[in-house]
Every structure is written in structure tokens, then in C-alpha cells.
Design a protein around this motif. Structure first.
Motif: not given
Length: 454
Positions: A208-213
Motif C-alpha cells: 500500500t503506497p504511503d505518503e513517503i511513496s
């Protein structure tokens, strides 16, 4: 119905990571031979060093080991010492900084073979380490512009370490190196646009992509002036209910300032102040940098005041942007005020920045204030060879100040350097003044008291 291309692009990206064979990036020349053992040292000594409680490592504190490796300049010796220390000490492996220094130095020598040897030696420790260690190795390959090695390392990770953090490190490796060739070989227009397909790729891999991604993508696009692609990232974040944070907006501010769109940057700051997330020191620094580029120093000073008023501490970036602009514009009072802020906040800036202020003050015949900055700088452990009262020519023009200097040896009266310098009366008087300042600093007496003694 979605087009075939819509499905093929993520599939092509997924296949790009399916090969564990890195691209060959080792220099053609053979690696330098390993250094011969020092007299009295044999193979058994090396084996003892590799054990946690044997040989030199048992007697040497971890701080000394770190310092020794950080100061080593021979690539092969650096790799050898690093492997020995990391094998012997888990505490060593917890030190992120020494890894960054070693890889950066080897990469600067063009020794990617040495980078690979160093990082490959760390892979046996991955299984028993926390996930952050695996992500660090992936990220370091990117720092050395070896993204295919980063991809191979990611693929070989144990399942429990194939986390979003590790994938973000892989994404950052490609962003940093700018090498998307392997990812986009099948596309007619290779480039950063293909990076948008990394998000579907992550989801296909069950991550699941997060804000860092997303922030990694935003930085990559804004740093390359790709505002349209950056807007697509913002839309993807919205669709996935990922809230942008301050770093997301800082990436946008950096891009706007680079494009000279200062008014748009101001609007972003105002929106952040009103609706959040709240701007931080980096946000204000970008706006200050934009105003300074345009020579709008009054606005830059106002942003600095807003920064302090909004409980954001000015940092190295703040002062290293503002002070040179104030000096260039002849605003010495403002530059002097910033210097005192630097000392009071214990903010470590380039020595050459302070020297520039001192030189400008002397040129303006403000000797006492210049002397005060030098004295405060020495008290704050800035080296006397890098921060001193400048020598003057017959026309009362200052000479160019030295740049940052790592030599912390005090400039003593009667030193070898003093004896070898120009013996003209004017230059000699400034040498004595510098030596006198250092003497005062060591003795703790005031300038006036020292003057009475003489």
C-alpha cells in the motif's frame, strides 16, 4: 473499458523487477589488490578481528572504529575495515551515518565494484535485522547510482522485509539516479512519466503506497520541472485518501521557486497557514530563497520574521541563504544581526559565511564589530585559520577570505605560519591582532583588560 496499454504498463514495470541480475556497472579496470598485512600481522589476526570479543575490536571503542573508517581514504582498506567492523559489532551496523559516508566516498572514487563488495557483505545480516536495515542497503545502492543492484537486493529480501519502506527506498534509488532505462525500455518516450506506474506496481505487489511513496514522486517531478506529472500524483493521493504532509508541499514550493513562480509559492504558504499542514522551517526557507533570488530583501526579511513568529526555528539553510544576500546588498546591520542569532542559537554554518561578514565589516571600517564576530566564532569552535581578521592592502581593500577549513589548530603568536607570511607592517599588525584575540580567548580576560596590560 480500460485499454490494453493501461494494463501493460504496470505489467512491464513488474517484469522490470523480475530479474535479479543487476546491470553491469563495475569499472573495466580490475580492482586494486588488497593491501598487504602490516609487519607482524598474519591471517590469524584478521580472523581475530572478525570476532566480537577478540583482537583489536575488543580493546577499541566503537567511537574510535567509526572515526578510523570515516577518515580512511584508500578504497580497498576502507572496504576491508568496514567489513571487519560490521561483522564484529551489531552497534556498528546500527550507525546509519558511517554507511552513508563509506558508500559516498567509494562512489566519488568511481569504485562501484567496491560499493557492491561492501553492501553485499551486509546482506547476511538482513534476516536477523529490523526492516530498516534492509531498506538502508537498497537506498545506498541508489546513492551510488546503482539502481539495478537496488532492485536485485529488493527482490532477494525475505518476505517479512519486503515492506513499503523497502519499496520506497527502491523508488528513491531510481529517482536519485535518474536511471529509468530499465523500467521504461518498452516505452516510446522513456522518462520520469513512467514513474507514475510505480504506484500500480506497488499495489500489484500487495503493498500500500504511503505518503513517503508519493513524496518521492513529487520530489522527482518538481525537481525536473514536471508540474503536470506532479499534479497527477496529487490526484492519485486524493483517490487513495493519502493526506499530503508538510514534505509534500515543500516539494511543490521547491519546484515553484526554481521556476521563479514566487507569488504562487506565497499562495501555497498562505494556504498551509490557513488549512494545514503547517509550514516548517524548510517551507519558509524556500520562500526566503525565492525572494533572495529576485533581490527582494525586504520581503525575505519579513518571511524570516514570520518564521520566528510561527515558532519555527531558523536553521543552517535559513542563514546560509539570507546572510550572503545581506552582505552583497550592503545591509551589514542585518548580516551582523543574523550572525549573533547564529551564535545564540548554536547553529553551525559554513565558516566562510561568517568570514564574509567579517571581511565586509572591516572594509566598512567597522573593526570593533568584526573583531567581536571573530571572537564569538572562536568561542564556538570555528577554526582560527578559517575565521580571522583579514589582511589589508595599501588601498584598504580586503583580501578574499579562506573557505571552510577543517584545521582547528589555534593561530598562535610566533607560529611557523606567521613567520613565513608577508612581513609588511600593515599585514603584520593584523597577524598580531589575530594572535592577540586568540590569547584573550584562552585567558578569559576582556579586550579592555588585555589592552591595559599592554
Amino acid at each position: 473499458m480500460a485499454s490494453h496499454a493501461a494494463y501493460s504498463r504496470p505489467r512491464l514495470l513488474f517484469s522490470a523487477f523480475s530479474s535479479t541480475t543487476p546491470r553491469a556497472q563495475v569499472p573495466k579496470s580490475a580492482p586494486e589488490p588488497a593491501p598487504t598485512p602490516a609487519p607482524g600481522q598474519n591471517a590469524a589476526d584478521g580472523e581475530a578481528d572478525a570476532k566480537p570479543h577478540a583482537g583489536r575490536n575488543r580493546r577499541m571503542r566503537i567511537g574510535k572504529i567509526l572515526r578510523m573508517i570515516s577518515e580512511e581514504r584508500h578504497p580497498d582498506k576502507l572496504v576491508s575495515q568496514f567489513i571487519t567492523a560490521s561483522t564484529a559489532s551489531p552497534r556498528f551496523r546500527d550507525n546509519r551515518r558511517v554507511y552513508e559516508v563509506a558508500v559516498s566516498r567509494l562512489a566519488s572514487y568511481g569504485r562501484r565494484d567496491a560499493v557492491a563488495a561492501l553492501l553485499d557483505s551486509q546482506k547476511p545480516f538482513i534476516e536477523a535485522s529490523r526492516s530498516g536495515f534492509a531498506a538502508r542497503l537498497v537506498r545506498l545502492y541508489g546513492r551510488a547510482s546503482m539502481p539495478s543492484h537496488a532492485a536485485a537486493t529488493f527482490l532477494d529480501l525475505p518476505p517479512k522485509h519486503k515492506s513499503v519502506t523497502a519499496f520506497n527506498a527502491l523508488l528513491a534509488a531510481y529517482i536519485d539516479s535518474g536511471d529509468f532505462d530499465k523500467l521504461v525500455a518498452a516505452f516510446p518516450e522513456p522518462g520520469l512519466s513512467a514513474a507514475l506506474d510505480v504506484i500500480p506496481l506497488m499495489e500489484k505487489c500487495g503493498l500500500t503506497p504511503d505518503e513517503i511513496s508519493f513524496n518521492s514522486l513529487l520530489n522527482g517531478f518538481y525537481n525536473n520541472g514536471r508540474f503536470n506529472d506532479a499534479e497527477k500524483v496529487w490526484q492519485m493521493m486524493k483517490e487513495r485518501n493519502v493526506e499530503p504532509n508538510t514534505n509534500s508541499y515543500n516539494a511543490k514550493l521547491r519546484g515553484l521557486v526554481a521556476e521563479g513562480r514566487i507569488e504562487d509559492a506565497v499562495a501555497v504558504i498562505e494556504m498551509m497557514q490557513k488549512d494545514g499542514p503547517k509550514p516548517d522551517s524548510v517551507s519558509y526557507n524556500e520562500l526566503i530563497r525565492g525572494y533572495c533570488k529576485e533581490g527582494r530583501l525586504d520581503e525575505a526579511k519579513k518571511v524570516y520574521d514570520d518564521l520566528v513568529k510561527n515558532v519555527c526555528a531558523p536553521n543552517k539553510g535559513t542563514f546560509e541563504t539570507l546572510v550572503p544576500c545581506f552582505v552583497e546588498a550592503g545591509e551589514l546591520d542585518l548580516a551582523l544581526s543574523c550572525c549573533h542569532e547564529i551564535f545564540s542559537r548554536k547553529c553551525r554554518v559554513k565558516c566562510s559565511l561568517l568570514q564574509g561578514v567579517v571581511t565586509a565589516l572591516v572594509a566598512a571600517s567597522r573593526i570593533e564589530e568584526a573583531t567581536r564576530i571573530v571572537k564569538l566564532g572562536w568561542k564556538s569552535n570555528y577554526p582560527p585559520r578559517g575565521l580571522k581578521m583579514p589582511a589589508l592592502t595599501e588601498k584598504n581593500q580586503d583580501v578574499e577570505a579562506e573557505t571552510d577549513c577543517d584545521d582547528s589548530t589555534p593561530y598562535e603568536e610566533g607560529s611557523k605560519e606567521e613567520k613565513q607570511s608577508d612581513n609588511s607592517p600593515v599585514r603584520f599588525s593584523w597577524q598580531i591582532l589575530n594572535a592577540r584575540l586568540w590569547k584573550i580567548l584562552k585567558s578569559g580576560v576582556s579586550w579592555n583588560q588585555e589592552s591595559k596590560i599592554h
